[in-house]
Write an enzyme that holds these catalytic residues in place. Structure first.
Site, PDB file in Angstrom:
ATOM      1  N   ASP A  88      10.816 -19.482   3.724  1.00  0.00           N
ATOM      2  CA  ASP A  88       9.455 -18.989   3.979  1.00  0.00           C
ATOM      3  C   ASP A  88       9.104 -17.941   2.921  1.00  0.00           C
ATOM      4  O   ASP A  88       9.990 -17.415   2.231  1.00  0.00           O
ATOM      5  CB  ASP A  88       9.321 -18.385   5.386  1.00  0.00           C
ATOM      6  CG  ASP A  88      10.180 -17.143   5.591  1.00  0.00           C
ATOM      7  OD1 ASP A  88      11.332 -17.112   5.097  1.00  0.00           O
ATOM      8  OD2 ASP A  88       9.702 -16.188   6.252  1.00  0.00           O
ATOM      9  N   GLU A 152      12.298 -15.152   7.513  1.00  0.00           N
ATOM     10  CA  GLU A 152      12.798 -13.897   6.946  1.00  0.00           C
ATOM     11  C   GLU A 152      11.661 -12.914   6.716  1.00  0.00           C
ATOM     12  O   GLU A 152      11.792 -11.718   6.983  1.00  0.00           O
ATOM     13  CB  GLU A 152      13.551 -14.165   5.631  1.00  0.00           C
ATOM     14  CG  GLU A 152      14.452 -13.001   5.184  1.00  0.00           C
ATOM     15  CD  GLU A 152      13.757 -11.973   4.301  1.00  0.00           C
ATOM     16  OE1 GLU A 152      14.315 -10.880   4.111  1.00  0.00           O
ATOM     17  OE2 GLU A 152      12.636 -12.241   3.815  1.00  0.00           O
ATOM     18  N   GLU A 153      10.515 -13.415   6.267  1.00  0.00           N
ATOM     19  CA  GLU A 153       9.396 -12.522   5.938  1.00  0.00           C
ATOM     20  C   GLU A 153       8.684 -11.989   7.184  1.00  0.00           C
ATOM     21  O   GLU A 153       7.762 -11.175   7.076  1.00  0.00           O
ATOM     22  CB  GLU A 153       8.398 -13.232   5.016  1.00  0.00           C
ATOM     23  CG  GLU A 153       8.993 -13.705   3.688  1.00  0.00           C
ATOM     24  CD  GLU A 153       9.439 -12.565   2.765  1.00  0.00           C
ATOM     25  OE1 GLU A 153       9.369 -11.394   3.178  1.00  0.00           O
ATOM     26  OE2 GLU A 153       9.880 -12.857   1.632  1.00  0.00           O
ATOM     27  N   HIS A 212     -23.872   4.287  16.138  1.00  0.00           N
ATOM     28  CA  HIS A 212     -24.731   4.661  15.019  1.00  0.00           C
ATOM     29  C   HIS A 212     -24.261   6.047  14.557  1.00  0.00           C
ATOM     30  O   HIS A 212     -24.240   6.993  15.340  1.00  0.00           O
ATOM     31  CB  HIS A 212     -26.181   4.716  15.504  1.00  0.00           C
ATOM     32  CG  HIS A 212     -27.184   4.966  14.423  1.00  0.00           C
ATOM     33  ND1 HIS A 212     -27.134   6.083  13.619  1.00  0.00           N
ATOM     34  CD2 HIS A 212     -28.247   4.244  14.011  1.00  0.00           C
ATOM     35  CE1 HIS A 212     -28.148   6.033  12.767  1.00  0.00           C
ATOM     36  NE2 HIS A 212     -28.838   4.924  12.986  1.00  0.00           N
ATOM     37  N   THR A 314     -24.111   2.347   8.399  1.00  0.00           N
ATOM     38  CA  THR A 314     -23.870   3.689   8.937  1.00  0.00           C
ATOM     39  C   THR A 314     -23.340   3.595  10.361  1.00  0.00           C
ATOM     40  O   THR A 314     -24.065   3.828  11.327  1.00  0.00           O
ATOM     41  CB  THR A 314     -25.172   4.510   8.911  1.00  0.00           C
ATOM     42  OG1 THR A 314     -26.207   3.721   9.520  1.00  0.00           O
ATOM     43  CG2 THR A 314     -25.579   4.809   7.485  1.00  0.00           C
ATOM     44  N   ARG A 327      11.611   2.464   5.428  1.00  0.00           N
ATOM     45  CA  ARG A 327      12.863   1.919   4.905  1.00  0.00           C
ATOM     46  C   ARG A 327      13.968   2.868   5.308  1.00  0.00           C
ATOM     47  O   ARG A 327      13.821   4.092   5.176  1.00  0.00           O
ATOM     48  CB  ARG A 327      12.806   1.805   3.383  1.00  0.00           C
ATOM     49  CG  ARG A 327      11.754   0.852   2.895  1.00  0.00           C
ATOM     50  CD  ARG A 327      12.159  -0.600   3.067  1.00  0.00           C
ATOM     51  NE  ARG A 327      11.003  -1.469   2.868  1.00  0.00           N
ATOM     52  CZ  ARG A 327      11.088  -2.793   2.781  1.00  0.00           C
ATOM     53  NH1 ARG A 327      12.268  -3.388   2.907  1.00  0.00           N
ATOM     54  NH2 ARG A 327       9.999  -3.510   2.595  1.00  0.00           N
ATOM     55  N   SER A 398      15.143  -4.734   1.965  1.00  0.00           N
ATOM     56  CA  SER A 398      15.867  -4.911   3.222  1.00  0.00           C
ATOM     57  C   SER A 398      16.104  -6.389   3.480  1.00  0.00           C
ATOM     58  O   SER A 398      15.212  -7.200   3.298  1.00  0.00           O
ATOM     59  CB  SER A 398      15.033  -4.356   4.384  1.00  0.00           C
ATOM     60  OG  SER A 398      14.662  -3.024   4.126  1.00  0.00           O
ATOM     61  N   HIS A 426       6.200 -10.051  -3.233  1.00  0.00           N
ATOM     62  CA  HIS A 426       5.198  -9.602  -2.255  1.00  0.00           C
ATOM     63  C   HIS A 426       3.856  -9.250  -2.909  1.00  0.00           C
ATOM     64  O   HIS A 426       2.976  -8.717  -2.254  1.00  0.00           O
ATOM     65  CB  HIS A 426       5.695  -8.391  -1.449  1.00  0.00           C
ATOM     66  CG  HIS A 426       6.905  -8.669  -0.625  1.00  0.00           C
ATOM     67  ND1 HIS A 426       7.208  -7.942   0.511  1.00  0.00           N
ATOM     68  CD2 HIS A 426       7.878  -9.614  -0.726  1.00  0.00           C
ATOM     69  CE1 HIS A 426       8.334  -8.412   1.032  1.00  0.00           C
ATOM     70  NE2 HIS A 426       8.753  -9.429   0.297  1.00  0.00           N
TER      71      HIS A 426
END
Lengths: 456, 456
Positions: A88, A152-153, A212, A314, A327, A398, A426
């Site tokens: 993948d 894996e992703e 608004h 707005t 990480r 990782s 990536h």
């Protein structure tokens, strides 16, 4: 070894064509709309394993995307190498930043441009082609098993279950993974550690509807502003992560270890030029190599809220969101860190907004021993192919599965990566060098050979 | 006045059908894909003005969307009322939050649900129908001119040019605009001031491409994190705007003025319940009415960067963006404030990122005098329709054109709004009360009548 060199030379066009075929499958596991693409990729990989000579090839169903298994057990007395990879890929967006379509591999200056070229199709497929060579030339030195997954992703959610349920089938002496990078073709290197990962998504809710900004602005908390303030507070003025307890389990490296780490060739000016930044940014007191290798980090991977279309609106938005990942380094635990983040983020949320923290996937950090037979075999194989002893490095990425394997199967992993940090993993225009691909195919049989020899 | 009451009663179904027709046009001026919808709306409005009895009706081309003009000059010795309105609307997204399609008007509990129902189609169309009544019944008390534009929601970029080029044609004694709200049907009110607007879009660029957050995270500035830190610093701990010089030109109201303002009926608990917030948020030292009426504000209208799709992507984004608008109070100048913002934001940008600040549209704040003939005529008209003297209020919204008219034409404006703050302007499920619509049509001829009388 001349014989493998010749074989690669004689077959390189086919090796490339087959990889291009593999790269044309849009196997984005994160996005449901690519489901068919992912499933077709699994079938293709299974067929290629059979073609290369694998036995008992099976596309093993899971609660998510299937895991492709195949093996060649020709002498139970010999050691067994388990090859792990993933078919993948990451989402390709932002598409407009690709120079050529992400799923139409294109070669420019000796590089293959395509999503998944280096991460991980191009890298795991080297093992399939090296295996083909060993089978065709009766040069199998070890028994071999393949386990190529498709999630894996997105955190390998179902691989853990598969591993627990297939401990017998997956029995092996070492695991080899080519899903990391080396310093350069001139300076081969071997990863000796990987960071873990903790990934969360946060949702901040202010008013129960978009308002608004003229009528309500200034009188109701704006979730985008509050989210910005909360994110801003996650790093202190020295870029230390300001989550209480975040660093508690981090084991500081010794001065010697840090010295060795910083001896790897690294040109900060080249680094800045490549990234187009005037200066680097990071935790005070650490070098860039340390910041990406041995220190835990916290990054905003995505943020959104309010009107993000053309022109001006707005509006005071009802909700704002962010995807945040951390990480982790050896001895930190992803579940604990996710908990610490959740507790802290909920704790600093003011009472005039509502907040939700949803954990995504996580993974544990690992260190791979440099004194193992597997590491030494990899070292010898790389040295023979590149005529230079590989440098030990600590990778910032990782691969959660590595820690899982250690826990569940009690097997150590060797990270035999042939990519480069500049391969745009990536990112748009992901690429993989043709030479890296072919050198990898050349190196792998040597690893099997030396691993068998050193295991005697 | 019974006669107008009867006329409205007799024609209300047609009045509603015509408004529904108008609301079905997707006239979103901010989004180029709706271009045709916007242009068709202009043609429709022109036709309706003709049908109602206007002369010299013209769809006047501009560099952007056309301005619809029409008039009825029957006695030059009488005063002339210029009606301003806009036929364009805000974008409808997020679409999924609408209970019924934004361009398919639907009635629930006496309210018309559609984008533009209150802002401003439903409100300017009251003037068209009141005009129809006055023409049909020979009750025109003043000459009348209509100027209905199609770019109000994107800053009226071309209206200024049109006004400067058509001073003669636009000559009038007063301008009437119905594009604001009243407190409630039980408590009519009249806006005596409007905030100005300064709107910018900021772009923060870190690395020259999206990066793998594991390989580069912690070593390169993340534009999303830096943008968050910059936005977080725009309000101090008391929610004062921390841009040097931002408040310099603000004229503080006297204690009396503030007291009067805070006497308007307002229930903070109801307000919080309606918005679904545990508490209000705003500048220390001011009430909610003051925060939205007499104080300048800064709001993030949109923020985005990195991966915002399904699932998880471990990316360190190359860019992050935000749309930020500031509401200005009398004596502040939008160009000056935009400049101050730009200077400050660029000033606080660290050198390891690049920043770009693009000004969108702006508008100047205004105060409308309560001692003018026009204000008194509006007061009498509302009092007669609602049997209650209207309360003077200060609106938080902005109608930049009001200040422009004063400068270019030297004409004051009366803000005869019939909407409610709870009408979800600029939000999903925008609505406008049928009774507000019909009462408005009933009130307008009275305004013309009293304005003519008081002008004698």
């Amino acid at each position: 070894m001349q014989k493998i060199k010749d074989y690669v030379e004689a077959n390189k066009d086919r090796f490339l064509d087959e990889l291009f075929e593999l790269l044309r499958f849009p196997s984005v596991s994160a996005d449901p709309q690519f489901k068919e693409g992912v499933l077709n990729t699994a079938e293709f990989v299974a067929q290629k394993l059979k073609d290369a000579g694998a036995d008992n090839v099976e596309v093993c169903p899971t609660a998510g995307y299937p895991i492709v298994y195949g093996e060649k057990i020709f002498d139970p007395s010999l050691p067994t190498v388990l090859v792990y990879g993933h078919y993948d890929v990451q989402p390709a967006d932002p598409l407009e930043l690709w120079d050529t379509p992400p799923f139409e591999p294109t070669v420019r200056d000796g590089k293959i441009y395509a999503r998944g070229a280096a991460d991980d199709k191009g890298q795991f497929y080297m093992h399939v082609k090296a295996f083909e060579y060993m089978v065709k030339n009766n040069e199998l030195a070890c028994n071999i098993k393949f386990m190529i997954e498709g999630e894996e992703e997105v955190g390998s959610a179902n691989l853990g279950i598969f591993v627990r349920e297939n401990k017998e089938r997956l029995k092996a002496d070492v695991i080899v993974i080519s899903d990391t990078s080396m310093i350069s073709l001139e300076t081969p290197s071997l990863e000796t550690g990987l960071r873990g990962l903790s990934y969360v998504e946060v949702e901040v809710t202010g008013p129960n509807r978009d308002l608004h900004s003229g009528v309500y602005g200034g009188a109701v908390a704006n979730p985008a502003t509050i989210l910005a303030k909360m994110i801003a507070s996650l790093h202190d003025e020295n870029n230390h992560i300001a989550i209480p307890g975040f660093y508690d389990d981090v084991i500081e490296l010794t001065a010697e270890e840090r010295k060795a780490l910083n001896e790897a060739p690294f040109d900060i000016e080249e680094y800045k030029t490549d990234l187009g930044v005037a200066d680097v940014w990071g935790e005070k007191g650490y070098t860039t190599i340390e910041r990406t290798g041995i220190r835990p980090t916290l990054e905003v991977n995505g943020i959104w809220g309010g009107y993000i279309g053309e022109g001006a609106k707005t509006v005071l938005p009802s909700k704002a969101f962010a995807k945040i990942s951390m990480r982790l380094v050896p001895n930190q635990n992803s579940e604990r860190i996710t908990e610490l983040f959740k507790k802290h983020f909920e704790g600093i949320a003011p009472d005039y907004i509502k907040i939700e923290v949803k954990p995504h996937h996580g993974g544990e950090p690992v260190v791979t021993p440099t004194d193992s037979i597997a590491y030494k075999a990899a070292e010898k194989a790389l040295e023979e192919t590149f005529n230079k002893k590989p440098v030990p490095t600590r990778g910032g990425g990782s691969i959660p599965i590595v820690a899982l394997f250690e826990q569940e199967l009690g097997i150590k992993t060797v990270l035999l990566g042939f990519g480069l940090d500049s391969d745009n993993l990536h990112s748009p225009n992901e690429k993989y060098g043709i030479e890296n691909y072919l050198k990898g195919i050349e190196t792998i049989p040597l690893f099997h050979k030396y691993y068998a020899e050193l295991s005697k």
